[in-house]
Design an enzyme around this catalytic site. Structure first.
Site, short mmCIF file in Angstrom:
data_model
loop_
_atom_site.label_atom_id
_atom_site.label_comp_id
_atom_site.label_asym_id
_atom_site.label_seq_id
_atom_site.Cartn_x
_atom_site.Cartn_y
_atom_site.Cartn_z
N LYS A 152 0.84 -1.21 0.00
CA LYS A 152 0.00 0.00 0.00
C LYS A 152 0.87 1.26 0.00
O LYS A 152 0.63 2.20 -0.74
CB LYS A 152 -0.93 -0.01 1.22
CG LYS A 152 -2.08 -1.02 1.10
CD LYS A 152 -2.78 -1.29 2.42
CE LYS A 152 -3.76 -2.46 2.28
NZ LYS A 152 -4.36 -2.89 3.54
N GLN A 197 -4.38 -1.69 9.99
CA GLN A 197 -4.27 -2.99 9.36
C GLN A 197 -4.77 -4.10 10.30
O GLN A 197 -4.35 -4.18 11.46
CB GLN A 197 -2.80 -3.26 8.96
CG GLN A 197 -2.58 -4.54 8.20
CD GLN A 197 -3.23 -4.56 6.82
OE1 GLN A 197 -3.18 -3.58 6.08
NE2 GLN A 197 -3.86 -5.67 6.48
N ASP A 202 -11.03 2.67 4.69
CA ASP A 202 -11.34 1.24 4.59
C ASP A 202 -12.85 1.01 4.57
O ASP A 202 -13.30 -0.09 4.24
CB ASP A 202 -10.74 0.50 5.80
CG ASP A 202 -9.47 -0.27 5.43
OD1 ASP A 202 -9.28 -0.55 4.24
OD2 ASP A 202 -8.70 -0.59 6.36
#
Ligand code: NAP
Length: 293
Positions: A52, A96, A119
């Protein structure tokens, strides 16, 4: 059979975003800034976060990686989240997953400000998505929708069977595909581990989205001719003969299904790269929305 080439499409999307970023720079505007919080040293998580951050650099985004030790307390992590919420330089960030067991994942995700939740995991965004309102759509289902759109895969009136009901893949994709719009308007059946006789359902499907994480779960005798197959699964299978000690596989028995499917995503190179591209897209949207405020 057509391969739904997520790698190629994700590169196109990244190029499109890079053009927009270059235009922002020319206008003297601030470029999007994505932060990622990683707790601990889980191998897969390190790979995902690394990828990412590299993607951000390639397209001209600013990026910040906050790597905290495995024994970070929930309180410290929540303080970190608060700081990111308050930092005007950060447009969006991700925490994460999975988090270490001593941290309440839900508590942390609830603390992320919805305007920076690229997200799309916060209930505010999930609720808005379900109500067709402007939101951040979780990157994996967003990526599947974009892949279907860009290949003009017909979904209207089609029976879509989703396998898996997780909050990040199965459930949101079942909502999105049943909504009105392009790559949507489908009739959706959502299945899970308590579903009886999944095969009888997949045999009726025009489109199958498999998101359970069981290698070779979906086999040729479970699908009819011409089915569209989206394989979300990513499993690391130990393999000493490979340098890195494992190989990656999806949920789908690709070799036997590729001749039966009309469209199929490979693993790797299908949904995975699309997920990263759509996270970047969400970060661009976050920047644009913050600028309007
Ligand atoms: P998850 O939270 O573990 O959910 C798995 C779902 O599959 C659950 O709903 C479970 O049912 C269902 N399931 C498990 N075994 C089943 C069976 N034998 N028959 C029918 N349903 C079954 O997983 P996830 O986070 O959604 O991830 C699923 C897979 O996608 C994993 O391999 C993951 O690595 C991968 N993934 C890939 C991407 C990407 O970018 N490509 C992104 C996210 C996830 P219950 O609810 O009844 O337990």
């Amino acid at each position: 059979m057509t391969i739904l080439d997520g790698k190629k499409v994700s590169n196109q999307i990244k190029e499109e975003i890079a053009v927009e970023v270059a235009q922002m720079q020319e206008r003297g505007e601030k470029v999007p800034h994505l932060a990622a919080v990683l707790v601990g040293n889980d191998g897969a998580s390190l790979t995902y976060v690394g990828s990412k951050v590299r993607s951000c650099k390639k397209i001209g985004f600013e990026s910040t990686l906050i790597h905290l030790p495995e024994d970070t307390s929930e309180e410290t992590l929540l303080k970190q989240v608060e700081d990111l919420n308050a930092n005007p330089d950060i447009d969006g960030y991700i925490v994460q997953l999975p988090l270490p067991k001593h941290i309440d994942e839900q508590k942390v995700l609830m603390a992320v400000h919805p305007d920076k939740d690229v997200d799309g995991f916060h209930p505010t965004n999930f609720g808005k998505m379900a109500l067709d309102m402007e939101s951040f759509i979780p990157a994996t289902p967003f990526g599947i929708m974009e892949l279907l759109r860009r290949y003009n895969v017909e979904t209207e009136g089609k029976h879509t069977v989703v396998i898996g009901r997780s909050h990040i893949v199965g459930r949101p994709i079942s909502i999105l595909m049943s909504q009105k719009g392009k790559a949507a308007n489908a009739t959706v059946t959502l299945t899970h581990s308590r579903t009886k006789d999944i095969k009888s359902l997949t045999l009726q499907a025009d489109i199958i989205v498999s998101a359970l994480g069981v290698p070779n779960f979906l086999k040729a005798d479970m699908v009819k001719e011409g089915t569209v197959i989206i394989d979300v699964g990513i499993t690391r299978v130990p393999d000493e003969s490979r340098e890195r000690g494992y190989y990656i596989t999806g949920d789908v028995d690709f070799d036997t299904l590729k001749d039966k499917a009309s469209y199929i995503t490979p693993v790797p190179g299908g949904v995975g790269p699309m997920t990263i591209a759509m996270l970047l897209k969400n970060t661009l949207l976050a920047r644009e929305r913050h600028q309007k405020k």
